[in-house]
Design a protein around this motif. Structure first.
Motif, short mmCIF file in Angstrom:
data_model
loop_
_atom_site.label_atom_id
_atom_site.label_comp_id
_atom_site.label_asym_id
_atom_site.label_seq_id
_atom_site.Cartn_x
_atom_site.Cartn_y
_atom_site.Cartn_z
N TYR A 398 0.85 -1.15 -0.05
CA TYR A 398 -0.09 0.16 0.01
C TYR A 398 0.85 1.33 0.00
O TYR A 398 0.61 2.21 -0.66
N LYS A 399 2.02 1.15 0.70
CA LYS A 399 2.74 2.31 0.66
C LYS A 399 3.37 2.70 -0.80
O LYS A 399 3.46 3.74 -1.12
N GLU A 400 3.65 1.63 -1.41
CA GLU A 400 4.18 1.82 -2.96
C GLU A 400 3.07 2.33 -3.89
O GLU A 400 3.16 3.40 -4.37
N LYS A 401 1.85 1.99 -3.44
CA LYS A 401 0.80 2.40 -4.31
C LYS A 401 0.54 3.95 -3.82
O LYS A 401 0.14 4.72 -4.90
N LEU A 402 0.61 4.32 -2.74
CA LEU A 402 0.38 5.50 -2.30
C LEU A 402 1.54 6.55 -2.89
O LEU A 402 1.07 7.75 -3.42
N HIS A 403 2.63 6.33 -2.85
CA HIS A 403 3.71 7.04 -3.30
C HIS A 403 3.32 7.16 -4.82
O HIS A 403 3.66 8.56 -5.16
N GLU A 404 2.86 6.12 -5.56
CA GLU A 404 2.75 6.67 -6.92
C GLU A 404 1.52 7.36 -7.00
O GLU A 404 1.60 8.17 -7.99
N ALA A 405 0.40 7.36 -6.56
CA ALA A 405 -0.68 8.18 -6.53
C ALA A 405 -0.24 9.66 -6.17
O ALA A 405 -0.66 10.65 -6.94
N ARG A 406 0.60 9.84 -5.08
CA ARG A 406 0.92 11.21 -4.88
C ARG A 406 1.83 11.96 -5.91
O ARG A 406 1.61 13.01 -6.31
N SER A 407 2.53 11.12 -6.70
CA SER A 407 3.45 11.54 -7.71
C SER A 407 2.60 11.96 -8.83
O SER A 407 2.76 13.14 -9.36
N ALA A 408 1.69 11.20 -9.15
CA ALA A 408 0.57 11.34 -10.33
C ALA A 408 -0.04 12.70 -10.04
O ALA A 408 -0.48 13.58 -10.95
N LEU A 409 -0.48 12.91 -8.54
CA LEU A 409 -1.29 13.98 -8.29
C LEU A 409 -0.81 15.07 -8.28
O LEU A 409 -1.01 16.34 -8.68
#
Length: 605
Positions: A398-409
């Motif tokens: 989940y941490k990896e998925k959250l980091h990717e979402a923050r970069s995209a945002l």
């Protein structure tokens, strides 16, 4: 009690002053009577000397008649004075008798009150002696209540008697004042009567003096005539003898009348002395009665102090009894608490014995359950360990998925910011120039429509009622309203032409105008529109706005001014809109109310 004693002392001093005044009046009247007696004696001697004269003529007869008349008047004045004195002495005797009866009644009431107070004091002493005996608490409480009732009764009785004594003293004060006024009046009348008697005696003295002078002159003439006996006839001699006889008879009569007056004056003096002696004796007796009354009042005050001391001692005994009762109540409460504690302890010990047996049974059961719980706990620990491993793996994912979402945002935010920076100036200008309607714009078409409906539906009915009640013409009001909107549109059109001149749009009307220039022109008009929106409505209206204001009352003019300012202000804002707005006058159809002068809709020009 102290106020009553001071009042009695004051009354005693007033009676003493009245007594002294009566003595002074008595002395004054004695002196006046002595003077009157001396004057009468002198007049008697003068008449006696006139009696020894030898002859009287016709003028002497008239003088004797005048003297006789004056004597009658003097006798009447003396009789009137005697009657007046008798009346005043009768009034004084009646007042003294009334005072004597009132003092007797007061003395009897004080004697009765003293007897009752003595009885109450004896009862209080008896109850106090009985209180010293060791008896039950119930009997003590009963005696306490009886003491309270008796003391309250005595206090009420004393207050009532003192109030009666104060009322009696106040009444005595008023009566003494009335007696003092009557004595003053009597003194004034006596002085007036004595002044009249003195004036009459002085007049008598002058008349006797003049009569004596005439008699002396006539005697000299008669003596001269008697020295010439030849010239007198027997008839003249007989006439002289007859006149002499009549004069002697008149003088004898006057002598008897003066003797009667003197006797009457002596009798009146004696009666006055007796009356004054009686008044003095009565005053002395009243003084003694007041003295005895003061002594009885002192004794009563002493008895009252004794009762007050008895009441204080009873109050002290009552407090002691109350403290004993409180101690007994406290002891009883403590005994109850001790008993309750002993019962609770006994009950607790019984419960503890029963609980020990239950605890032994429960301990066996608990050991069995504890063994089972330990086995289950070991199994649960193993399951929990495997669950923790799975949670750790999921957390990493989940941490990896959250980091990717923050970069995209973050990348989307940067793209949105760049687009906003490019579009913001054009969007703001279009909003302000009217190409796009904003909800925050206070002068948008929607807001102007709301303002027009507010004027038509809320403000106009109030103004209409005032104008109709003052009999104002509907046609004049309608024309005024349309004129205000028309004047506002014309004035704003003139303002826009001035703005066009500033931007040079009139000179360049033959050519094409850049879009930015049009936008900034519309922005200037919008700024003018905002300025008018925040201005005072009354300041925009020119004064005077009517040609014949004098024919309307002040109330009507105020309503006209309110209507005209609202219409002119709203007309200016509507004329500056893009496109300009105005009420639809051409398509207005009035309803059932003839005063419905505002059109239902507004239209673009």
């Amino acid at each position: 009690m102290g106020n009553t004693r001071s009042a009695l002392k004051q009354k005693e001093e007033e009676l003493k002053s009245v007594k002294n005044r009566l003595i002074e009046i008595e002395t004054f009247y004695k002196e006046k009577l002595q003077e009157a007696r001396s004057a009468l004696k002198q007049k008697e001697e003068e008449l006696k000397s006139v009696k020894d004269s030898k002859s009287l003529n016709s003028e002497d007869k008239s003088s004797c008649q005048r003297c006789e008349q004056h004597e009658r008047e003097h006798k009447e004045s003396m009789t009137e004075m005697e009657t007046f004195y008798k009346e005043k002495l009768h009034e004084a005797r009646s007042a003294l008798k009334q005072k004597e009866e009132e003092l007797k009644s007061v003395r009897d009431s004080w004697t009765e009150m003293e007897r009752l107070n003595q009885d109450k004091l004896n009862e209080a002493r008896r109850l106090k002696n009985e209180e010293g005996v060791n008896s039950s608490c119930q009997r003590c409480e009963q005696h306490e209540r009886e003491h309270k009732e008796s003391m309250t009764e005595m206090e009420t009785f004393y207050k009532k008697k003192l109030h009666e004594a104060r009322s009696a003293l106040k009444q005595k004060e008023e009566e003494l004042k009335s007696v003092r006024d009557s004595l003053t009046e009597m003194e004034t009348l006596n002085e007036e009567k004595l002044h009249e008697a003195r004036s009459a005696l002085k007049q008598k003295e002058e008349e006797l003096k003049s009569f004596k002078d005439r008699m002396a002159a006539e005697l000299e003439e008669d003596t001269k005539s008697m020295n010439i006996p030849v010239s007198q006839t027997p008839a003249e001699i007989q006439t002289h003898q007859k006149n002499l006889y009549e004069a002697r008879s008149a003088l004898n009569q006057k002598e008897e009348e003066l003797k009667l007056v003197r006797d009457r004056m002596t009798e009146m003096e004696r009666l006055n002395q007796e009356k004054l002696q009686e008044a003095r004796s009565s005053l002395k007796q009243k003084e003694e009665e007041l003295k005895s009354f003061r002594i009885s009042l002192t004794d009563m005050e002493r008895l009252y102090q004794g009762i007050h001391w008895a009441r204080s001692s009873l109050k002290q005994k009552e407090e002691e009894l109350k403290s004993v009762k409180n101690r007994m109540t406290e002891m009883e409460r403590l005994n109850q608490e001790k008993l309750h504690e002993a019962r609770s302890a006994l009950k607790q010990e019984e419960g503890q014995i029963e609980s020990l047996e239950d605890r032994l049974i429960k301990m066996c059961t608990y050991q069995k359950n504890l063994y089972e719980a330990r086995s289950a706990l070991t199994q649960k620990d193993q399951e929990l360990k495997s669950l923790k491993d799975r949670m750790t793996e999921m957390e990493t994912l989940y941490k990896e998925k959250l980091h990717e979402a923050r970069s995209a945002l973050k990348q989307k935010d940067e793209e949105l910011k760049s687009v906003r920076d490019r579009v913001a100036p054009d969007l703001t200008l279009s909003i302000k120039t009217g190409d796009t309607e904003s909800m925050n714009n206070p002068v948008s078409k929607t807001k102007l429509t709301e303002m027009y409906n507010k004027l038509k539906l809320l403000q106009w009915p109030k103004i209409k009622d005032h104008l109709k009640s003052n009999a104002v013409s509907r046609e004049f009001t309608r024309d005024l309203t349309q004129k205000m909107f028309k004047d506002a549109a014309e004035e704003m059109e003139r303002k826009k032409k001035q703005i066009d001149e500033v931007f040079g749009l009139i000179e360049n009307s033959s050519g094409l105008t850049p879009q930015k220039v049009k936008e900034f022109r519309q922005l200037t008009i919008h700024s003018l529109q905002m300025n008018l929106h925040h201005s005072r409505k009354e300041d925009l209206l020119q004064s005077p706005f009517l040609d014949d204001e004098a024919q309307y009352s002040q109330d009507v003019m105020e309503n006209f001014r309110l209507l005209a300012s609202e219409c002119y202000w709203l007309g200016c804002l509507m004329a500056l809109n893009n496109p300009p707005l105005q009420p639809d006058w051409e398509n207005h159809v009035p309803g059932m109310d003839a005063w419905d002068i505002f059109p239902r809709n507004i239209k673009s020009v």
